[in-house]
Design a protein around this motif. Structure first.
Motif, short mmCIF file in Angstrom:
data_model
loop_
_atom_site.label_atom_id
_atom_site.label_comp_id
_atom_site.label_asym_id
_atom_site.label_seq_id
_atom_site.Cartn_x
_atom_site.Cartn_y
_atom_site.Cartn_z
N TYR A 35 -6.72 -0.22 -5.35
CA TYR A 35 -5.30 -0.62 -5.36
C TYR A 35 -5.00 -1.52 -6.56
O TYR A 35 -4.03 -1.33 -7.29
CB TYR A 35 -5.03 -1.34 -4.04
CG TYR A 35 -3.75 -2.15 -3.91
CD1 TYR A 35 -2.64 -1.60 -3.28
CD2 TYR A 35 -3.69 -3.48 -4.33
CE1 TYR A 35 -1.48 -2.35 -3.10
CE2 TYR A 35 -2.54 -4.23 -4.15
CZ TYR A 35 -1.43 -3.66 -3.54
OH TYR A 35 -0.30 -4.41 -3.36
N THR A 36 -5.87 -2.52 -6.77
CA THR A 36 -5.59 -3.51 -7.81
C THR A 36 -5.82 -2.94 -9.20
O THR A 36 -5.03 -3.20 -10.12
CB THR A 36 -6.45 -4.77 -7.58
OG1 THR A 36 -6.29 -5.19 -6.22
CG2 THR A 36 -6.05 -5.90 -8.49
N LEU A 37 -6.87 -2.14 -9.37
CA LEU A 37 -7.10 -1.55 -10.70
C LEU A 37 -5.94 -0.66 -11.11
O LEU A 37 -5.63 -0.52 -12.29
CB LEU A 37 -8.40 -0.72 -10.71
CG LEU A 37 -9.71 -1.45 -10.45
CD1 LEU A 37 -10.89 -0.51 -10.73
CD2 LEU A 37 -9.87 -2.70 -11.27
N ILE A 55 -11.48 -3.90 2.28
CA ILE A 55 -10.13 -3.34 2.50
C ILE A 55 -9.14 -4.50 2.69
O ILE A 55 -9.53 -5.63 2.98
CB ILE A 55 -10.11 -2.36 3.70
CG1 ILE A 55 -10.55 -3.03 5.00
CG2 ILE A 55 -10.95 -1.13 3.39
CD1 ILE A 55 -10.36 -2.16 6.24
N TRP A 56 -7.85 -4.17 2.51
CA TRP A 56 -6.86 -5.26 2.41
C TRP A 56 -6.78 -6.15 3.64
O TRP A 56 -6.64 -7.37 3.54
CB TRP A 56 -5.47 -4.70 2.07
CG TRP A 56 -5.26 -4.71 0.59
CD1 TRP A 56 -5.04 -3.64 -0.22
CD2 TRP A 56 -5.29 -5.86 -0.29
NE1 TRP A 56 -4.94 -4.04 -1.54
CE2 TRP A 56 -5.09 -5.39 -1.61
CE3 TRP A 56 -5.49 -7.21 -0.10
CZ2 TRP A 56 -5.06 -6.25 -2.71
CZ3 TRP A 56 -5.47 -8.07 -1.21
CH2 TRP A 56 -5.25 -7.60 -2.48
N ILE A 57 -6.89 -5.55 4.84
CA ILE A 57 -6.70 -6.38 6.04
C ILE A 57 -7.74 -7.50 6.09
O ILE A 57 -7.48 -8.60 6.59
CB ILE A 57 -6.69 -5.52 7.34
CG1 ILE A 57 -6.18 -6.32 8.53
CG2 ILE A 57 -8.04 -4.92 7.64
CD1 ILE A 57 -4.73 -6.68 8.48
N HIS A 107 -8.47 6.67 -0.34
CA HIS A 107 -7.01 6.77 -0.19
C HIS A 107 -6.40 7.49 -1.40
O HIS A 107 -5.39 8.16 -1.28
CB HIS A 107 -6.37 5.38 -0.09
CG HIS A 107 -6.35 4.81 1.28
ND1 HIS A 107 -7.43 4.19 1.84
CD2 HIS A 107 -5.37 4.75 2.23
CE1 HIS A 107 -7.13 3.77 3.06
NE2 HIS A 107 -5.89 4.10 3.32
N GLY A 108 -7.03 7.31 -2.55
CA GLY A 108 -6.48 7.88 -3.78
C GLY A 108 -7.23 9.12 -4.23
O GLY A 108 -7.21 9.46 -5.41
N ALA A 109 -7.88 9.81 -3.29
CA ALA A 109 -8.76 10.93 -3.68
C ALA A 109 -8.02 12.20 -4.06
O ALA A 109 -8.60 13.08 -4.69
CB ALA A 109 -9.75 11.22 -2.55
N PRO A 130 -3.19 -1.50 5.91
CA PRO A 130 -4.30 -2.44 6.14
C PRO A 130 -5.62 -1.96 5.58
O PRO A 130 -6.48 -2.76 5.24
CB PRO A 130 -4.36 -2.55 7.67
CG PRO A 130 -3.53 -1.44 8.22
CD PRO A 130 -2.63 -0.94 7.14
N ASP A 131 -5.83 -0.62 5.48
CA ASP A 131 -7.17 -0.19 5.09
C ASP A 131 -7.25 0.46 3.71
O ASP A 131 -8.25 1.10 3.39
CB ASP A 131 -7.82 0.69 6.17
CG ASP A 131 -7.09 1.99 6.43
OD1 ASP A 131 -6.03 2.19 5.81
OD2 ASP A 131 -7.57 2.79 7.25
N VAL A 132 -6.25 0.26 2.88
CA VAL A 132 -6.40 0.63 1.46
C VAL A 132 -7.42 -0.33 0.83
O VAL A 132 -7.51 -1.50 1.21
CB VAL A 132 -5.03 0.55 0.72
CG1 VAL A 132 -5.20 0.36 -0.78
CG2 VAL A 132 -4.20 1.80 0.99
#
Ligand SMILES: Cc1cc2nc3c(=O)[nH]c(=O)nc-3n(C[C@H](O)[C@H](O)[C@H](O)COP(=O)(O)OP(=O)(O)OC[C@H]3O[C@@H](n4cnc5c(N)ncnc54)[C@H](O)[C@@H]3O)c2cc1C
Length: 461
Positions: free
Chosen positions: A147-149, A119-121, A81-83, A140-142
């Motif tokens: 995300y947390t880091l 993933i979050w979901i 997601h963050g690529a 839902p799929d991050v």
């Protein structure tokens, strides 16, 4: 002085690594290559030296040892997601953790443990079975770890702060190949850096964090015609100033393309919407939302819902999608900004342009917090469009850039790492004190800069 790794273009013989792993190694030329190098964000063309599909902590440690021996870098990736900001990877092994899945919930201690590729979901649903909620983001799929880091801005953040500051332990393979469990007592500097500093400090194999006793929320979306965008966003902004920490909200312009993936009632239509999430009593939530309701929405979905449904409130795409976006924090949102925002977004190729309300617990400091202590900026902007082919990509990119340029006078000096989809100066992602401490920790834990983040922190010697 230790030398920073230099780029290495020569072909990499991954044969020895293949023999060591539970998972797989894919190299350029292999039939699985194009699939293996895909990121969730399909607009990003990743060309690493090789891809490792790790299945265990031992796989991660073996990959680190291999990278060290071959003087190459390792870039951990959960979903991609963050690529967008990651850049050239020709000297880098892309270490995907998508097969390292698993969540356990301890309902007594209200703590969840998620493996690197979760993933979050998966966490949200496991926690909901116990009447608990995680500080999950809008999608839902991050990936939980990426995300947390990077911080972690959830719909409950104004009440409970950012996700990184609710982490209780992190298991990590360091650049020296050690497997370490970090918390406040064990490797506290590394634990501090990982909580908000991004993916530069080690390869996380599992993460543990607090859950909250929330089973339902009063939440949903108020939809208005897009030609009322300036009026509604101004009214929303004024309304946010009176809200308690339990209320998080977003003012947003949505311009849905006429494509089959978009459901019929909104396909090809544009709206200005206000999304409200209240984590208190529903009657109180209804009272607080009432001033927005008197503006006369054409659709109103705000009601009491199970907390797990928040994962789909924002209508983020599930599964890989080609997106080009970028964002920044705003020191202020005034009428002039809103007029410019509407003028720039409406009719542009931007699919979604949003302003999220920050403040509350997000802005409160605490000595137990990690690298991102508090954000002073009261709002955050993010705009994104779909870019399935190069022409569309260029059009979206220049619209998003123009929007950011236009909002520059209001933009905060530093921004949120996870919402920065272009490469920024690392110093702008943190407070000055945090940035310098992060650089010193990086120099200790990864002096050759082997572990590559999408938003790298250079070591300071
Ligand atoms: C549709 C969408 C919705 C979003 N919504 C929100 C939101 O509501 N709130 C919010 O705060 N953010 C949100 N984001 C931003 C998101 O948090 C970042 O893109 C984040 O980096 C994604 O993490 P990931 O693991 O899924 O992505 P990846 O691209 O896999 O990882 C991003 C970076 O995290 C690091 N990383 C990942 N895994 C590891 C690991 N195992 N060890 C060490 N480092 C690692 C690496 O540096 C990596 O480059 C959203 C993004 C998208 C595309």
């Amino acid at each position: 002085m230790t030398e920073i790794l230099t780029r290495r273009d020569t072909g990499l013989d991954v044969g020895p690594l293949r023999n060591l792993l539970d998972g797989d190694v894919v190299a350029p030329g292999d039939v699985e290559w194009d699939e293996a190098r895909l990121a969730w964000n399909l607009a990003v063309d990743q060309n690493p030296a090789a891809v490792v599909l790790a299945e265990s902590t031992a796989d991660v440690a073996a990959t680190v040892a291999f990278a060290k021996a071959h003087v190459i870098r390792v870039a951990p990736q959960g979903t991609g997601h963050g690529a967008a900001a990651i850049g050239d990877m020709s000297d880098t092994v892309l270490l995907k953790t998508e097969r390292m899945r698993g969540v356990t919930v301890d309902p007594e201690r209200r703590i969840a443990r998620a493996e690197a590729g979760t993933i979050w979901i998966e966490v949200v649903e496991a926690a909901a079975e116990h009447g608990l909620a995680a500080l999950a983001g809008s999608s839902p799929d991050v990936g939980v770890v990426g995300y947390t880091l990077g911080g972690g801005l959830s719909w409950l953040a104004r009440k409970h702060g950012i996700g990184a500051n609710q982490v209780t332990a992190i298991e990590v393979v360091t650049a020296s190949g050690d497997v370490v469990r970090t918390d406040w007592a064990n490797e506290p500097d590394l634990f501090w850096a990982l909580r908000g500093g991004g993916g530069s400090f080690g390869i996380v194999t599992a993460i543990e964090f607090n859950l909250f006793p929330i089973s339902q929320v009063y939440a949903g979306i108020l939809w208005f015609p897009v030609d009322r965008a300036a009026e509604i966003l101004k009214a929303w902004r004024a309304w946010t100033e009176e809200m308690p920490d339990e209320m998080t909200s977003v003012g947003r312009i949505l311009q849905f393309p006429p494509i089959p993936e978009i459901p019929e009632p909104v396909r090809g239509q544009s709206f200005v919407v206000v999304q409200t999430i209240f984590s208190g009593d529903s009657a109180e939530g209804a009272r607080l939302v009432d001033p927005l309701r008197t503006l006369g929405p054409v659709m109103d979905t705000v009601m009491t819902i199970p907390v797990a449904e928040l994962s789909r409130l924002h209508m983020d795409p599930e599964g890989p999608a080609p997106g080009v976006g970028d964002g920044g924090m705003l020191d202020d949102v005034d009428d002039h900004l809103i007029d410019l925002f509407v003028e720039q977004v409406v009719g542009s190729p931007i699919l979604s342009a949003e302003i999220r309300h920050l403040g509350g617990a997000i802005a409160r400091r605490d000595s137990r917090h990690g690298a991102v202590d508090a954000w002073e900026a009261p709002y955050l902007m993010f705009a994104v469009g779909i870019a399935p082919f190069p022409d569309a990509r260029q059009a979206v990119e220049s619209s998003v850039r123009r929007l950011r340029d236009m909002l520059e006078p209001w933009e905060s000096d530093h921004t949120y790492l996870n919402f920065a989809e272009s490469r920024r100066k690392a110093a702008t992602l943190f407070s000055s004190a945090s940035y310098h401490r992060l650089r010193r920790i990086k120099a200790i834990v990864d002096p050759t800069d082997m572990i590559r983040s999408n938003h790298p922190i250079p070591p300071a010697f």
